[in-house]
Design an enzyme around this catalytic site. Structure first.
Site, PDB file in Angstrom:
ATOM      1  N   LYS A 182      -7.205  -4.555   2.687  1.00 52.09           N
ATOM      2  CA  LYS A 182      -6.485  -5.754   3.107  1.00 52.09           C
ATOM      3  C   LYS A 182      -7.326  -7.014   2.863  1.00 52.09           C
ATOM      4  O   LYS A 182      -8.529  -6.933   2.603  1.00 52.09           O
ATOM      5  CB  LYS A 182      -6.080  -5.631   4.577  1.00 52.09           C
ATOM      6  CG  LYS A 182      -5.168  -4.405   4.845  1.00 52.09           C
ATOM      7  CD  LYS A 182      -3.757  -4.592   4.344  1.00 52.09           C
ATOM      8  CE  LYS A 182      -2.969  -3.322   4.105  1.00 52.09           C
ATOM      9  NZ  LYS A 182      -2.533  -2.572   5.254  1.00 52.09           N
TER      10      LYS A 182
HETATM   11  C1  LIG Z   1      -1.789  -1.387   5.956  1.00 51.56           C
HETATM   12  C2  LIG Z   1      -0.436  -1.533   6.568  1.00 51.56           C
HETATM   13  C3  LIG Z   1      -0.165  -1.197   7.908  1.00 51.56           C
HETATM   14  C4  LIG Z   1      -1.097  -0.425   8.779  1.00 51.56           C
HETATM   15  O1  LIG Z   1      -2.333  -0.895   8.915  1.00 51.56           O
HETATM   16  P1  LIG Z   1      -3.536   0.077   9.348  1.00 51.56           P
HETATM   17  O2  LIG Z   1      -4.594  -0.891   9.723  1.00 51.56           O
HETATM   18  O3  LIG Z   1      -3.872   0.923   8.170  1.00 51.56           O
HETATM   19  O4  LIG Z   1      -3.065   0.881  10.519  1.00 51.56           O
HETATM   20  C5  LIG Z   1       1.069  -1.507   8.430  1.00 51.56           C
HETATM   21  N1  LIG Z   1       2.035  -2.068   7.691  1.00 51.56           N
HETATM   22  C6  LIG Z   1       1.847  -2.374   6.400  1.00 51.56           C
HETATM   23  C7  LIG Z   1       2.950  -3.014   5.637  1.00 51.56           C
HETATM   24  C8  LIG Z   1       0.611  -2.100   5.794  1.00 51.56           C
HETATM   25  O5  LIG Z   1       0.454  -2.358   4.486  1.00 51.56           O
END
Ligand SMILES: *Cc1c(COP(=O)(O)O)cnc(C)c1O
Length: 385
Positions: A182
Site C-alpha cells: 500500500k
Molecule cells: C489491502 C486491502 C484491504 C485489507 O487490508 P489489510 O491491511 O491487508 O487487512 C481491504 N480492502 C482493500 C480494497 C484492499 O486492497
C-alpha cells in the site's frame, strides 16, 4: 534482462533508524509511538480521531462493530474489491448487499444504492478503488436521509482528496491499510479515522481484548489493575510498526508526487494509443495513485489478458490484477447468490483490467521501459481485419 517487480517498498534509512530506536527504547508493543502516529495521521487527513490497528481488515471489522452492525443486518457494498471488504461484514454476522460499479472509475454507482436499502440496512461500505475516491456527496446524502452509517474502505486512498477534502474525513468511519504494497506501509497495519469520539473510544477498547486500560496507560499510571468490559479482539498496532508508519507519513507527500509523475508519464505514453483505455480521474478527485489500472481493448486484440500478462513477464515486468470479482471465487459462489449477470458495469472491465507497476522507487527509465513494452506487445497482437 531487466526485472521490474510489481511493487518495491519505499523504505530508507529513516524507517531503519526509527525501528532501531524503538527496539532500543525497550517498549515495542502499543505505546507512545503508536499514539504519536495516530495523532499525526489524524492531523494529516483532518479527522478528529485515529486508532491504529494491525490491519485494514481489522479497521473495517471494528468500524462495522462500532457502527452497530449486528447479526441479521445488511451492509451495502461492491463485489469488485479485495475479499476483506465482504469478510468484515460477514464477521459481524451481517449480510453484504452488492451494488454494481461504474465501468469507468470502477467505483460504487451511487444511483444503485437507494433501491437496495431495506429496514435492515445499517451501513454503506464504498471502496475507493485504486486511490480514487467514490463520488461521496450522493452517498453521504442517502446515508444522512436514511439514517445509516458510511464506512469507507480507503485501503487504496491515502492520500486522496475528494472535492478538496482528504479521504479520512468524509464518512462516519474511514479504514486505511498499511499492508506491504500500500502507499503507506508498516509491513502489516491499518488505521481507522472518525470524528465521533465515543466511536473512537469503542474501537480502541475493542482493539485490545475489551480491556479498559491498555498496558502502556497502566504502566504510565503505575497501576497494574485492569478490567475487561467487552468482548474484544487482538487488533492493536505495536510501536515497532508505528515507528515505520511515522517515518513513512513524513514522506507521504513526496511519495505521492513521485507516483503522480509516474501516472502522468504512463498517461502520456498511452495517449492516442487505441489498444488500451487509460484510467479516468474525475475532475473533483485527487488520485492517490496506489494503482495504475489499464483496460485492454480485447475487441482489437488477438490475445486475452493472460496472454498479455505472460508476455509482460517474459519481458521482465511483473503486472497484477485488481481484482477478481467476488462472484468468481468458489467460497462466494457456494455461499451467496451473487451472479456476474447482475453486475453489467463490472463485467465491462473485469476481464480486461491490468495494474502496471507504480511506486516511488521506479526510475524514469523503468517507467519508459514498461510503457514501451506494453505498447509493443499490444501492437504485435493487434487483430487484422
Ligand atoms: C489491502 C486491502 C484491504 C485489507 O487490508 P489489510 O491491511 O491487508 O487487512 C481491504 N480492502 C482493500 C480494497 C484492499 O486492497
Amino acid at each position: 534482462m531487466k526485472i521490474i517487480p510489481f511493487h518495491k517498498p519505499a523504505f530508507g534509512h529513516e524507517e531503519i533508524r526509527a525501528v532501531t530506536e524503538t527496539l532500543k527504547s525497550g517498549w515495542i508493543t502499543t505505546g507512545p509511538i503508536t499514539r504519536t502516529f495516530e495523532q499525526k495521521f489524524s492531523a494529516f487527513v483532518g479527522a478528529r480521531y485515529a486508532v491504529a490497528l494491525n490491519s485494514g481488515t481489522a479497521a473495517l471489522h471494528l468500524a462495522l462493530e462500532a457502527a452497530g452492525v449486528r447479526a441479521g443486518d445488511e451492509v451495502i457494498t461492491v463485489p469488485f474489491t479485495f475479499v476483506a471488504t465482504s469478510e468484515a461484514i460477514l464477521y459481524c454476522g451481517a449480510r453484504p448487499i452488492y451494488v454494481d460499479c461504474d465501468p469507468v472509475t470502477f467505483n460504487m454507482q451511487p444511483d444503485q444504492i437507494e433501491k437496495k436499502i431495506t429496514r435492515r440496512t445499517r451501513a454503506i461500505l464504498p471502496v475507493h478503488f485504486g486511490g480514487q475516491a467514490c463520488d461521496m456527496e450522493p452517498i453521504l446524502e442517502i446515508a444522512r436521509r436514511r439514517k445509516i452509517k458510511i464506512i469507507e474502505d480507503a485501503a487504496h486512498a491515502f492520500p486522496a482528496k475528494y472535492k478538496g477534502h482528504y479521504v479520512g474525513n468524509l464518512g462516519d468511519f474511514t479504514c486505511f491499510s498499511f499492508y506491504a504494497t500500500k502507499t503507506l506501509s508498516t509491513g502489516e497495519g491499518g488505521m481507522l479515522t472518525t470524528n465521533d469520539r465515543a466511536a473512537a473510544e469503542r474501537v480502541r477498547l475493542l482493539s485490545l481484548h475489551g480491556i479498559d486500560k491498555a498496558s502502556w496507560e497502566r504502566r504510565r499510571r503505575g497501576d497494574w489493575r485492569y478490567q475487561v468490559v467487552a468482548l474484544g479482539h487482538k487488533y492493536n498496532l505495536g510501536d515497532l510498526s508505528s515507528a515505520i508508519g511515522l517515518a513513512q507519513l513524513a514522506k507521504a507527500q513526496k511519495y505521492l508526487e513521485k507516483r503522480r509523475s509516474i501516472a502522468s508519464a504512463y498517461n502520456q505514453a498511452f495517449e492516442d494509443f487505441d489498444l488500451l483505455d487509460r484510467p479516468t480521474v474525475l475532475k473533483f478527485n485527487e488520485h492517490a495513485w496506489h494503482l495504475y489500472a489499464i483496460r485492454l481493448r480485447l475487441d482489437k486484440l488477438k490475445i486475452n489478458r493472460d496472454g498479455f500478462m505472460q508476455a509482460m513477464k517474459a519481458a521482465g515486468i511483473d503486472v497484477s490484477v485488481h481484482f477478481i470479482p467476488l462472484y468468481e471465487h468458489p467460497y462466494y459462489q457456494k455461499h451467496t447468490k451473487l451472479k456476474a449477470a447482475n453486475f453489467p458495469g463490472v463485467q465491462k472491465f473485469c476481464a480486461r483490467i491490468v495494474s502496471l507497476p507504480i511506486y516511488p522507487g521506479m526510475s524514469q527509465i523503468e517507467v519508459r521501459y514498461v510503457s514501451e513494452i506494453v505498447r509493443r506487445i499490444l501492437e504485435k497482437n493487434r487483430k487484422r481485419r
